[in-house]
Scaffold this active site. Sequence first.
Site, short mmCIF file in Angstrom:
data_model
loop_
_atom_site.label_atom_id
_atom_site.label_comp_id
_atom_site.label_asym_id
_atom_site.label_seq_id
_atom_site.Cartn_x
_atom_site.Cartn_y
_atom_site.Cartn_z
N ASP A 36 32.38 44.92 45.46
CA ASP A 36 32.97 46.02 46.23
C ASP A 36 32.24 47.36 46.05
O ASP A 36 31.85 47.73 44.95
CB ASP A 36 34.43 46.23 45.82
N ASP A 46 38.41 36.11 51.91
CA ASP A 46 37.98 36.50 50.56
C ASP A 46 37.81 35.26 49.69
O ASP A 46 38.12 34.13 50.12
CB ASP A 46 39.06 37.42 49.98
#
Length: 633
Positions: free
Chosen positions: A277, A190
Site C-alpha cells: 500500500d 484483495d
Amino acid sequence: MTVLKMAACAALALSQWTPAQSADPLAPTARWTGYSAGRGATPPMGWNSWNAFASAVDEEKVMGSARRIVESGLAGKGYQYINLDDGWASRRRLSDGHLIIRADKFPGTRTSDPDTPSFKPFTDRLHAMGLKAGIYSDMGRNTCAQAWSATDEDLPKGSVAEREVGLHDHIEQDINLYFRDWGFDYIKVDGCGLRDFGATSAKVKAGEARALRPVMDLGAISRTDVASVQALFRRVGAAIERSNPDGDFIYSLCIWGAANVRAWAKNVSNVSRTSDDISPTWGRLLVNFDSAVHRALYAHPGSWNDPDMLYIGTGDFDAAHLLEARSHFALWAMLNAPLLIGADLRKTPDVLLDILGNADIIALDQDPAGNQATVAYDSSDLQILVKTLADGDKAVAIFNRGSAAYEVTLQAMQLKYRADAPVALTDLWTRKQSSFTKQITLRAAPRETLLFRAHGSRILRDGVYLSEQPGKVNPAVDGVTRPIADPTIFRTAAGWNGTRGAGDRPQYAGWGGARADSAPYGQTLQIARQTYASGIGVLANSRLEVRNEGFRRFTTQVGVDDSATDKNAAVTFLVYGDGRRLAQSPPLKWGQDAKTLDVDVAGVRVLELVARSRGTDNESLPVAWGEAALTGH
Ligand code: GLA
C-alpha cells in the site's frame, strides 16, 4: 471437521485449479494472449474510499465524493468509477451464503426485506449520475482489514463463519451478486485471505478466524504456490466474464506484486497492484513508483500496472505540497496507472482538483496507444521517462526524486528523435511552448517533475522501435524461472556526464524480466561490445508477442547479451509471423557478433520473437533483440 482436515481440503481445492503445463511454452501461438476482456482499453479513472476512510466508510462519504466528482467537472474528464473498498460488509448469512451489507452505514441499501439489504439502489444512483460503481472483496475467506485492522469496530460481525465475507468457496455466488444483482461495474479482489490466516496467525490462534493454508507470501516466493494463486484469480475472472455478458467490467487484482503476479496479471486482469500500500509520504511514493516503472512491457491496453491509488490531498501531497502532488499525478499518468482519487472529495481544495483535472496530463494516461513510459535516463536522484503517444508525439517527464535542485540536460536522442531537427516542447503544467535542437538544459527543483509533450523527427523515419511501443509487446514467456520481487536498491547519483546518455544504471542482481532499452538486469544492451540504445532485453527461453499494425519489415540484431554469465550456451533466435517461421539465426554464444535478421512481415498481425537455448539456466543467459524495429508502412 478439524482445522487440519479443513486446511487439507483447501489445499486440494486449490490444486484442482493448477493449469496443465503446455508441452512447449515457446511454440508460437499466432495470437496475442494479453488480457483484453472488460473495459480496460485505457486505465480506469475514478475514486476509491480506502485512502480517505479505510473501513470507516459510509454512504454519505461515498455519495459526497461522487457528487463532487460530478460538480467539479472531474467526471466529465474521465473520472467515472466510484469504488467502495473494504468495510462495507456486515456478515455472510449462513442459511444461503448471501452477503449482508452494513445497512446502518449504507441506509440506502435497505429494502422491503429488512434482512436483505441491496446495493442496487446505490449503484442505480451512481449510474443515474453518469458514474460507474465498484466493489471490493478478497480471494480468501477474510479481507485485509480483518487481518490487519487495529480495532474490530468496522469489521464484519457474528460467528467465525458469518465473518467469512471473502470469495473463497463463494466465487460464483458472490460475483453474480455483485455484478448481476447489485449492478457493480468494477471489482477489486484483495489477497490477504490467501496469506494471513495460517494456523499460526494471531487471529486464528485467538479463535477469531478459520485457518486457510497460506498459498502466498509477500516476502518469500519459495513459500508461494504461484500456480494455485493464478488459477484462483483466473476462476474469478471467468465468473466475472460470465456474469457480465456485455463485457462492461473492470477486474482489478490486489496482491501487491506477490506470487509473481507482475509477470502474469497481464493475461488475467485489467489492473494489478505492483506493490504494497501507498502512504502519503514521499518515500513511499518512490517505492510504489519503482515497483512499476521498469515493467513497461508488462502492461498493455486491457491490462495495467497499478502502483496504488492516488494520495493527492493528504500528507506530503496535500495543498501545502503542490509540487509533490503534481509529481505524484504526472508520474502516475506516465506509468499508465489507474487514476483513482483517494481523497475525501467533500473537503478537497480546488487547487488540488485542478491538478487532478489537468486534461493534458489525463490525456497522457488515457492515450489510446497504451504505451507505459520507459526509462530513458536513470540515476538515484533523476530520471527521465519517455512515453510514445498514439500520434507519434512523446510525453517526457523529468523527475527529480531527491532533495537538491538539478540542472538537467534533455537530449533529442533520449526521445529517439533526431539531433539535427527541432523538437517542440509544450510544458503541460504551464502550457508554455519552447523548442530545442539536439539538447536543452532545464532546471528541476527538489521533488519536481517537469512534464512536456514533445514533437520532433523520429530517428526511425518510417517505423518504430519495439521499445517505443511497449503496449504492443507482450512477454508471453519471459524466461524468468526464479521470480523474485524487485529489490529496493540505492542507486548512484548523476555521474560524469550529467544527464546525458542513458545514465549510470544500477547494477544489481534483480528480477530479470523483459526490459525496454535495457538488459534484464539493468545493464545497457550490448552484444560483443556493440551497445544498443534501443532494443528489448530478455532472458533466454523466452517468447515475445508483438502486434503489427501494417508494417512491412522487421529488423533486429540478435545475440547473447554481454551481461550473460553463461559463456557456453548457444541461443537460437526465431521470428514467427502469425504462427509461421519467418527467420532463424544460427546458434549464437556469448561474445559472438550480433546477427542481423531482416524479415518481410507484410500482412502479419502477430509476430513472435523466440530465443531458445538448451540446458542452461535462463537467469545466467540474457539475450538482446538489439534495435528491434518495425518499418515500412
Ligand atoms: C489491502 C489493499 C488496500 C486496501 C486494504 C483494505 O491492504 O492493498 O488497497 O484495499 O487492503 O483492507
